[in-house]
Design a protein around this motif. Structure first.
Motif, PDB file in Angstrom:
ATOM      1  N   LEU A 185      -5.275 -15.481  -6.394  1.00 26.41           N
ATOM      2  CA  LEU A 185      -3.985 -14.554  -6.729  1.00 26.41           C
ATOM      3  C   LEU A 185      -4.750 -14.087  -5.012  1.00 26.41           C
ATOM      4  N   GLU A 186      -6.232 -13.804  -4.563  1.00 30.07           N
ATOM      5  CA  GLU A 186      -6.062 -13.472  -3.040  1.00 30.07           C
ATOM      6  C   GLU A 186      -5.770 -14.270  -2.459  1.00 30.07           C
ATOM      7  N   GLU A 187      -6.815 -15.542  -2.992  1.00 29.38           N
ATOM      8  CA  GLU A 187      -6.778 -16.466  -1.853  1.00 29.38           C
ATOM      9  C   GLU A 187      -5.787 -17.694  -1.174  1.00 29.38           C
ATOM     10  N   MET A 188      -4.248 -16.676  -2.217  1.00 28.33           N
ATOM     11  CA  MET A 188      -2.485 -17.381  -1.809  1.00 28.33           C
ATOM     12  C   MET A 188      -2.515 -16.833  -1.101  1.00 28.33           C
ATOM     13  N   LYS A 189      -2.958 -14.345  -0.948  1.00 25.27           N
ATOM     14  CA  LYS A 189      -2.172 -13.881  -0.287  1.00 25.27           C
ATOM     15  C   LYS A 189      -2.684 -14.139   1.145  1.00 25.27           C
ATOM     16  N   GLU A 190      -4.136 -14.635   1.163  1.00 23.37           N
ATOM     17  CA  GLU A 190      -4.654 -14.570   2.691  1.00 23.37           C
ATOM     18  C   GLU A 190      -3.806 -16.312   3.524  1.00 23.37           C
ATOM     19  N   SER A 191      -4.081 -17.201   2.362  1.00 25.99           N
ATOM     20  CA  SER A 191      -3.604 -18.484   3.286  1.00 25.99           C
ATOM     21  C   SER A 191      -1.837 -18.604   3.391  1.00 25.99           C
ATOM     22  N   ASN A 192      -1.069 -17.719   3.025  1.00 26.18           N
ATOM     23  CA  ASN A 192       0.433 -17.648   2.985  1.00 26.18           C
ATOM     24  C   ASN A 192       0.813 -18.937   2.541  1.00 26.18           C
ATOM     25  N   ILE A 193       0.355 -18.811   1.381  1.00 28.67           N
ATOM     26  CA  ILE A 193       0.876 -19.975   0.509  1.00 28.67           C
ATOM     27  C   ILE A 193       1.121 -19.452  -0.849  1.00 28.67           C
ATOM     28  N   LYS A 194       2.105 -19.308  -1.006  1.00 25.30           N
ATOM     29  CA  LYS A 194       2.727 -18.641  -2.524  1.00 25.30           C
ATOM     30  C   LYS A 194       4.015 -19.524  -3.386  1.00 25.30           C
ATOM     31  N   PRO A 195       3.555 -19.900  -4.044  1.00 21.59           N
ATOM     32  CA  PRO A 195       4.689 -21.087  -5.238  1.00 21.59           C
ATOM     33  C   PRO A 195       6.196 -19.912  -4.939  1.00 21.59           C
ATOM     34  N   GLU A 196       7.131 -19.827  -5.478  1.00 27.08           N
ATOM     35  CA  GLU A 196       7.858 -19.322  -5.942  1.00 27.08           C
ATOM     36  C   GLU A 196       8.010 -18.638  -7.596  1.00 27.08           C
ATOM     37  N   MET A 197       7.222 -18.917  -8.126  1.00 33.57           N
ATOM     38  CA  MET A 197       7.022 -18.575  -9.106  1.00 33.57           C
ATOM     39  C   MET A 197       5.632 -18.833  -9.745  1.00 33.57           C
ATOM     40  N   VAL A 198       5.020 -17.490 -10.232  1.00 29.61           N
ATOM     41  CA  VAL A 198       3.472 -17.528 -11.052  1.00 29.61           C
ATOM     42  C   VAL A 198       3.220 -17.249 -12.065  1.00 29.61           C
ATOM     43  N   SER A 199       2.981 -17.910 -13.208  1.00 24.73           N
ATOM     44  CA  SER A 199       2.412 -16.970 -14.687  1.00 24.73           C
ATOM     45  C   SER A 199       0.843 -17.056 -14.649  1.00 24.73           C
ATOM     46  N   VAL A 200       0.224 -15.854 -15.259  1.00 21.78           N
ATOM     47  CA  VAL A 200      -1.038 -15.491 -15.259  1.00 21.78           C
ATOM     48  C   VAL A 200      -1.097 -14.385 -17.002  1.00 21.78           C
ATOM     49  N   PRO A 201      -2.156 -14.496 -17.737  1.00 23.69           N
ATOM     50  CA  PRO A 201      -1.731 -14.319 -18.836  1.00 23.69           C
ATOM     51  C   PRO A 201      -2.056 -12.721 -18.863  1.00 23.69           C
ATOM     52  N   GLY A 202      -0.964 -12.139 -19.390  1.00 21.27           N
ATOM     53  CA  GLY A 202      -0.662 -10.821 -19.260  1.00 21.27           C
ATOM     54  C   GLY A 202      -2.310  -9.970 -19.683  1.00 21.27           C
ATOM     55  N   PHE A 203      -3.611 -10.044 -19.690  1.00 14.12           N
ATOM     56  CA  PHE A 203      -4.559  -9.430 -20.420  1.00 14.12           C
ATOM     57  C   PHE A 203      -4.598  -7.993 -19.800  1.00 14.12           C
ATOM     58  N   SER A 204      -3.976  -7.740 -18.433  1.00 18.32           N
ATOM     59  CA  SER A 204      -4.889  -6.574 -17.494  1.00 18.32           C
ATOM     60  C   SER A 204      -3.787  -6.300 -16.085  1.00 18.32           C
ATOM     61  N   GLU A 205      -3.350  -4.901 -16.394  1.00 15.59           N
ATOM     62  CA  GLU A 205      -2.420  -4.758 -15.348  1.00 15.59           C
ATOM     63  C   GLU A 205      -2.965  -5.155 -13.754  1.00 15.59           C
ATOM     64  N   THR A 206      -4.197  -5.146 -13.929  1.00 19.71           N
ATOM     65  CA  THR A 206      -4.775  -5.495 -12.491  1.00 19.71           C
ATOM     66  C   THR A 206      -3.407  -6.884 -12.062  1.00 19.71           C
TER      67      THR A 206
END
Length: 166
Positions: free
Chosen positions: A56-77
């Protein structure tokens, strides 16, 4: 389907045998490299055994972002990292071993039938409540079935993914 042998080689069907689990060497790649090389997908599911925040940090830095992202819900972080990457709408999507296909991608729905997309505060609060080991769960409510950490509890139980969009 996993870098962890215990997860990759777990039985998932009646046709599974220990001989069907094979090690396949793969060359690690950074998320940003894959997105630059193959283009930005409309939807991406990140289940990287703890590497989700780095991706997610790499996506933010590269400004390349899918319209939707799914991650496991194991952490609020994860919710915080999605928000930092520019995502503003969130869903807590219940995942059951019996109903996974209907809960993936763009058609997935929040576990609360009264929610379409949640705010950042609602997603963080909802996930915090789901992950509370002392929480009192009401089996009549879709969002209160009790989350199970796949790395510490029995596989095949209930868990939640966090979906995010713009």
């Amino acid at each position: 389907n996993s870098m962890m042998r215990t997860v990759a080689c777990r039985p998932c069907s009646s046709t599974w045998t220990s001989t069907t689990c094979a090690v396949r060497p793969v060359k690690p790649q950074h998320c940003a490299h894959l997105l630059l090389r193959y283009g930005t997908p409309k939807f991406v599911r990140l289940d990287l055994g703890g590497g989700e925040e780095q991706c997610l940090e790499e996506m933010k830095e590269s400004n390349i972002k899918p319209e939707m992202v799914s991650v496991p819900g194991f952490s609020e972080t994860y919710v915080t990292a999605l928000a930092a990457a520019g995502y503003t709408k969130f869903r807590l999507v219940r995942q059951d071993s019996n109903d996974v296909p209907s809960t993936l991608g763009m058609g997935a729905r929040d576990c609360d039938p009264n929610e379409d997309w949640r705010s950042l505060d609602s997603a963080e609060g909802g996930l915090r409540w789901l992950l509370d080991p002392a929480g009192q769960f009401d089996p009549a409510l879709a969002c209160s079935q009790g989350a199970r950490r796949l790395d510490t509890e029995e596989v095949g139980r209930i868990w939640y993914d966090v979906h995010a969009s713009f």
